[in-house]
Design a protein around this motif. Structure first.
Motif, PDB file in Angstrom:
ATOM      1  N   GLY A 138     -10.068  13.066   2.450  1.00 58.49           N
ATOM      2  CA  GLY A 138     -11.163  13.776   3.599  1.00 58.49           C
ATOM      3  C   GLY A 138     -11.787  12.987   5.007  1.00 58.49           C
ATOM      4  N   ALA A 139     -11.307  12.085   4.413  1.00 60.73           N
ATOM      5  CA  ALA A 139     -12.461  11.145   6.477  1.00 60.73           C
ATOM      6  C   ALA A 139     -10.974  11.376   7.415  1.00 60.73           C
ATOM      7  N   VAL A 140     -11.224  10.870   7.570  1.00 60.93           N
ATOM      8  CA  VAL A 140     -10.687  11.173   9.252  1.00 60.93           C
ATOM      9  C   VAL A 140     -10.470   9.698   9.772  1.00 60.93           C
ATOM     10  N   ILE A 141      -9.108   9.272   9.886  1.00 60.73           N
ATOM     11  CA  ILE A 141      -9.000   7.981   9.971  1.00 60.73           C
ATOM     12  C   ILE A 141      -8.245   8.051  11.748  1.00 60.73           C
ATOM     13  N   THR A 142      -8.518   6.721  12.586  1.00 65.12           N
ATOM     14  CA  THR A 142      -7.752   6.727  12.762  1.00 65.12           C
ATOM     15  C   THR A 142      -6.814   4.902  13.409  1.00 65.12           C
ATOM     16  N   VAL A 143      -5.908   5.132  13.671  1.00 62.60           N
ATOM     17  CA  VAL A 143      -4.887   3.736  13.240  1.00 62.60           C
ATOM     18  C   VAL A 143      -5.437   3.083  14.959  1.00 62.60           C
ATOM     19  N   VAL A 144      -6.159   2.079  14.818  1.00 62.28           N
ATOM     20  CA  VAL A 144      -6.887   1.099  16.197  1.00 62.28           C
ATOM     21  C   VAL A 144      -5.646   0.092  16.392  1.00 62.28           C
ATOM     22  N   ARG A 145      -5.418  -0.768  15.609  1.00 57.28           N
ATOM     23  CA  ARG A 145      -4.514  -1.682  15.622  1.00 57.28           C
ATOM     24  C   ARG A 145      -3.356  -1.210  14.873  1.00 57.28           C
ATOM     25  N   SER A 146      -1.785  -2.042  15.160  1.00 55.06           N
ATOM     26  CA  SER A 146      -0.922  -1.496  13.945  1.00 55.06           C
ATOM     27  C   SER A 146       0.268  -2.956  14.753  1.00 55.06           C
ATOM     28  N   LYS A 147       1.458  -4.265  14.038  1.00 55.39           N
ATOM     29  CA  LYS A 147       2.118  -4.395  14.524  1.00 55.39           C
ATOM     30  C   LYS A 147       2.914  -3.417  15.173  1.00 55.39           C
ATOM     31  N   CYS A 148       2.978  -1.918  14.820  1.00 56.42           N
ATOM     32  CA  CYS A 148       4.213  -1.404  14.741  1.00 56.42           C
ATOM     33  C   CYS A 148       3.490  -0.868  15.684  1.00 56.42           C
TER      34      CYS A 148
END
Length: 221
Positions: A138-148
């Motif tokens: 149910g959380a709103v999550i955002t990808v801020v860093r990734s190797k892809c």
């Protein structure tokens, strides 16, 4: 006890009282057999002479043994059966962002209660420890860093969490599967932004709630 005492003859004074003779005779054997007949519970399968001849006799009272019932526990589905039945797949008609907004509101209230209000004076370290063991469905999550690089900037409501991936739904009503490893996620609750490292979240939600996390260095992205 000395063996000689056991094998000694019955004193003459007790012969008349016991009704036996000092020497083993047929009368003494008859007395012993009659005593055992009265003292033992006879069953249809009980052969008294055979029992006395081949094994020891226990005169203590014994309760009949209860038959054990075979209680079989209900077995759940294994991983192969769950995949075959598509238990974890979300149907296309249910892949709509607005359907999961009520779940997001419930999650926000759950996190606020878990962290004791999330006040400006709240200790960030305590909040982070709470979030490590929290449920994020149910959380709103955002990808801020990734190797892809293609994952960076992806935002959505978390609808399913597995051991190695987050499955989120975006505002464009698309399901995205984001691997936890080598990714950093941002979560915003009432102005408080927390970053979680996917490498430390490579556990199932149920396992993470009971796990003790150690302080380790961050991943290089």
């Amino acid at each position: 006890m000395d063996e000689s005492v056991v094998q000694a003859r019955i004193p003459q004074a007790l012969v008349s009282v016991l009704g036996v003779e000092s020497k083993p005779t047929l009368k003494a054997e008859a007395f012993t057999e009659a005593f055992l007949k009265n003292g033992l519970q006879r069953t249809p399968k009980c052969d008294l002479k055979s029992m006395l001849s081949h094994k020891a006799v226990v005169l203590d009272f014994t309760r009949p043994k209860k038959e054990k019932k075979n209680c079989k526990k209900a077995k759940g589905l294994n991983a192969h059966q769950k995949r075959a039945m598509k238990v974890f797949e979300i149907k296309p008609e249910h892949q709509r962002y607005e359907l999961f907004l009520p779940l997001h509101q419930l999650w926000r209230q759950y996190i606020v209660d878990l962290c004791g209000g999330l006040k400006p004076t709240s200790n960030p370290n305590v909040v982070q420890q709470k979030l490590l063991k929290a449920d994020f469905h149910g959380a709103v999550i955002t990808v801020v860093r990734s190797k892809c690089p293609s994952y960076v900037g992806t935002t959505g409501i978390l609808v399913q969490e597995f051991k190695h991936v987050f499955k989120i739904i975006t505002k464009q009503d698309k399901i995205k599967v984001i691997p936890k490893r080598n990714s950093v996620f941002a979560i915003e609750i009432n102005g408080f932004i927390s970053h979680i490292y996917g490498n430390k979240f490579e556990h199932r939600a149920s396992e993470r709630s009971a796990k003790k996390f150690k302080v380790r260095g961050t991943i290089d992205l």
